[in-house]
Scaffold this motif. Structure first.
Motif, PDB file in Angstrom:
ATOM      1  N   UNK A 408       0.833  -1.204   0.000  1.00  0.00           N
ATOM      2  CA  UNK A 408       0.000   0.000   0.000  1.00  0.00           C
ATOM      3  C   UNK A 408       0.867   1.254   0.000  1.00  0.00           C
ATOM      4  N   UNK A 409       1.932   1.235   0.787  1.00  0.00           N
ATOM      5  CA  UNK A 409       2.825   2.391   0.843  1.00  0.00           C
ATOM      6  C   UNK A 409       3.435   2.662  -0.535  1.00  0.00           C
ATOM      7  N   UNK A 410       3.759   1.610  -1.265  1.00  0.00           N
ATOM      8  CA  UNK A 410       4.339   1.771  -2.603  1.00  0.00           C
ATOM      9  C   UNK A 410       3.360   2.464  -3.548  1.00  0.00           C
ATOM     10  N   UNK A 413       3.517   6.020  -2.576  1.00  0.00           N
ATOM     11  CA  UNK A 413       4.800   6.600  -2.985  1.00  0.00           C
ATOM     12  C   UNK A 413       4.746   7.087  -4.428  1.00  0.00           C
ATOM     13  N   UNK A 414       4.123   6.296  -5.295  1.00  0.00           N
ATOM     14  CA  UNK A 414       4.047   6.660  -6.707  1.00  0.00           C
ATOM     15  C   UNK A 414       3.183   7.896  -6.921  1.00  0.00           C
ATOM     16  N   UNK A 415       2.081   7.974  -6.189  1.00  0.00           N
ATOM     17  CA  UNK A 415       1.208   9.147  -6.304  1.00  0.00           C
ATOM     18  C   UNK A 415       1.934  10.403  -5.836  1.00  0.00           C
ATOM     19  N   UNK A 416       2.702  10.264  -4.769  1.00  0.00           N
ATOM     20  CA  UNK A 416       3.485  11.409  -4.284  1.00  0.00           C
ATOM     21  C   UNK A 416       4.527  11.808  -5.316  1.00  0.00           C
ATOM     22  N   UNK A 417       5.229  10.816  -5.869  1.00  0.00           N
ATOM     23  CA  UNK A 417       6.266  11.104  -6.848  1.00  0.00           C
ATOM     24  C   UNK A 417       5.712  11.813  -8.072  1.00  0.00           C
ATOM     25  N   UNK A 462       3.825  16.106   1.520  1.00  0.00           N
ATOM     26  CA  UNK A 462       2.932  14.957   1.764  1.00  0.00           C
ATOM     27  C   UNK A 462       3.632  13.927   2.643  1.00  0.00           C
ATOM     28  N   UNK A 463       3.051  13.596   3.765  1.00  0.00           N
ATOM     29  CA  UNK A 463       3.630  12.619   4.682  1.00  0.00           C
ATOM     30  C   UNK A 463       2.656  11.458   4.808  1.00  0.00           C
ATOM     31  N   UNK A 464       3.102  10.274   4.481  1.00  0.00           N
ATOM     32  CA  UNK A 464       2.231   9.095   4.493  1.00  0.00           C
ATOM     33  C   UNK A 464       2.866   7.991   5.329  1.00  0.00           C
ATOM     34  N   UNK A 465       2.037   7.106   5.856  1.00  0.00           N
ATOM     35  CA  UNK A 465       2.540   5.937   6.561  1.00  0.00           C
ATOM     36  C   UNK A 465       3.014   6.227   7.967  1.00  0.00           C
TER      37      UNK A 465
END
Length: 581
Positions: A408-410, A413-417, A462-465
């Motif tokens: 899920x984090x991956x 990560x792509x959306x953030x990138x 954006x900070x996730x996870x």
């Protein structure tokens, strides 16, 4: 600043909490005096520096908050009861002065029968009002009398609250520790285990940046649940006032008012398990006055309680410390042993703020020992082989959950990138306190890369996870968090908690339907949301490109027309000049 003592978030919320347990163990007067000294220095031990005392101990009434962000917000008035050592404001005395026309200052009980009759009835049923109600209590009372150097007929209002309403105090564990040093020092020992624990509930409440951010945005009382659930730095959380019954504190319900719901569904998973059902069917007939160290499994209790399992320290000892055997620490810290594909592989990203500054080693020597302690506890009612297999199954289950979280984090990560959120990052509101975090904490605590991100992007990061990505459940900035971020936070912090607690407490339906199944579903929802976001971004980029081509064509046509007109005008002018000649 001794930030290592504090922790940066709370997660959640605090863990298992307890009650008066253990048999009345013989201890020398010297030992008890040393315990009493430590207990009455409760806040000095917990917050040993002037900075920490300024953050959490020194009483400021309601003039400012607590913790490192204390000057950003003022607490709501109820916090004087949730966190009295920091925020209590004494009554103005007007009502009390009126009552003095009818009652003497020493007539506490008679006056309060009129003013707060519930308090008095609870106290009249309490051990404090009946200090020799049985031989065990009589022995304990005699021990306390030696400790404090005076005879006790009853523990009265003035013993806990002071002599005068104009100097009224709300009792804290430091006050309780004068007579109950063993229980208080056991409670204090939770700090040795680190966060999460109960005694640092205030710190864990106010340190996360989303807490003061909500005050800045005008939503202070919306955090009522955070305030009340984190007010765990008090004995009356389990031994409810003014009865303060040890028997009440030994029952599972003493834990359940906090340990339930979204992020720590302990009440649901224990209560709906086979253990919980046996307790519900038979618990009314058990002897709750009996200390846990004297309980015979299968005879006194046919099934364990929260306290019987979590207060067990091994070797027949029970203590007011339910966190010593904790291994997974609420399941929020990434463990070693997973081949992470996402940014979780870099956790904690150079951050040096506990509990963000380490990866969890489930199989460290210390955690192996804790797991064996759990096997020993479970083996009181189950076979050791079953207990060990169950413990190993829990570990394997949690590793599976973390593999799914990595997946899920991956996705995120792509959306953030790609910056493929519905609203571009630079147009969103800041991360909570994102405008001041870099300067307030610096690269030493935030880590160089995190510091630079906040510093150079003015907090629009954006900070996730784990763990700071929890702002997705606590904050309400404009377009931050977005839907996909909320979906992810809900999955890893809520659904995964249900899966974890369901397995830990033997409740299969919650483990599956409200836990693992929800995690699986959210993975697919995240994939669908991510596909839609990427498609939408591509579509807009195509539109932009077409708009650019269309605009370029229009400009080219205009330039061409102007060029033709200019060329025609030049020819006309030349022809006219020739004719004139």
């Amino acid at each position: 600043m001794n930030l290592m003592r504090l922790g940066a978030v709370l997660l959640a919320a605090p863990l298992m909490w307890g009650s008066l347990t253990g048999s009345l163990q013989a201890q020398s007067e010297t030992e008890l005096k040393e315990m009493q000294k430590k207990a009455m220095s409760y806040y000095d031990a917990l917050y040993p520096t002037d900075t920490l005392k300024d953050w959490f101990v020194n009483n400021v009434g309601l003039e400012k908050g607590a913790g490192p962000w204390q000057n950003i917000y003022k607490p709501v008035p109820l916090q004087m009861y949730w966190f009295p050592v920091r925020h209590y404001v004494k009554p103005d005395g007007t009502y009390y002065d009126q009552l003095l026309e009818k009652y003497k200052p020493s007539d506490c009980v008679e006056c309060h029968k009129e003013v707060t009759p519930g308090f008095v009835h609870d106290w009249e049923e309490s051990t404090h009002a009946n200090l020799r109600k049985n031989p065990r209590i009589a022995e304990k009372t005699q021990q306390i009398e030696k400790l404090i150097g005076r005879e006790l007929k009853q523990v009265l209002c003035k013993d806990c609250h002071g002599q005068d309403h104009k100097e009224l105090v709300m009792p804290t564990p430091a006050k309780c520790g004068e007579c109950h040093p063993k229980e208080t020092t056991e409670f204090m020992s939770e700090a040795d285990r680190g966060r999460p624990n109960h005694i640092e509930g205030l710190a864990a409440n106010v340190i996360p940046p989303w807490y003061p951010e909500m005050f800045r945005r005008g939503y202070p009382t919306a955090q009522f649940g955070c305030d009340l659930c984190h007010a765990t730095d008090r004995c009356n959380i389990c031994h409810t006032r003014h009865k303060f019954a040890a028997a009440e504190g030994r029952r599972p319900e003493a834990c359940m008012s906090c340990h339930m719901g979204f992020d720590h569904p302990d009440a649901e998973t224990y209560g709906e398990s086979k253990m919980g059902y046996i307790y519900h069917l038979e618990g009314e007939h058990w002897d709750w006055e009996k200390p846990l160290a004297e309980i015979v499994p299968g005879k006194d209790y046919r099934t364990p309680t929260c306290q019987f399992c979590h207060f067990d320290q091994g070797n027949g000892k029970f203590a007011h410390n339910p966190v010593t055997k904790g291994v997974w620490r609420m399941g929020t810290v990434p463990p070693k042993g997973v081949d992470y594909k996402s940014s979780l592989k870099d956790y904690p990203h150079g951050i040096n703020l506990p509990p963000l500054n380490y990866s969890l080693d489930i199989y460290s020597p210390e955690n192996k020992q804790r797991s064996e302690q759990w096997v020993a506890v479970c083996s009181k009612c189950h076979s050791p082989r079953f207990a060990r297999l169950y413990r190993e199954n829990l570990n394997d289950f949690m590793f599976e959950m973390w593999k799914l979280q990595d997946r899920a984090q991956l996705i995120l990560d792509e959306i953030v990138e790609l910056d493929a959120f519905e609203v571009p990052i630079k147009e969103r509101d800041i991360f909570p306190l994102g405008d001041i975090l870099a300067d307030a904490l610096g690269p030493g605590l935030l880590g160089e890369s995190v510091y630079k991100a906040f510093k150079t992007k003015a907090g629009k990061v954006p900070v996730i996870g784990p763990i700071l990505g929890l702002h997705g459940l606590f904050a309400t900035g404009r377009n931050n968090p977005s839907e996909i971020e909320i979906t992810y936070a809900d999955m890893w912090f809520g659904d995964k908690a249900h899966a974890y607690k369901g397995v830990a407490h033997g409740q299969q339906d919650i483990s599956w339907w409200y836990g693992a199944a929800k995690v699986y579903q959210k993975i697919n929802i995240l994939e669908s949301q991510a596909a839609a976001l990427k498609h939408d971004k591509e579509f807009h980029e195509i539109l932009k490109a077409k708009d650019r081509k269309k605009f370029a064509g229009i400009i080219g046509s205009i330039i061409g027309i102007v060029a033709v007109l200019m060329f025609g005008a030049a020819l006309w002018k030349k022809r006219r000049e020739t004719n004139h000649e």
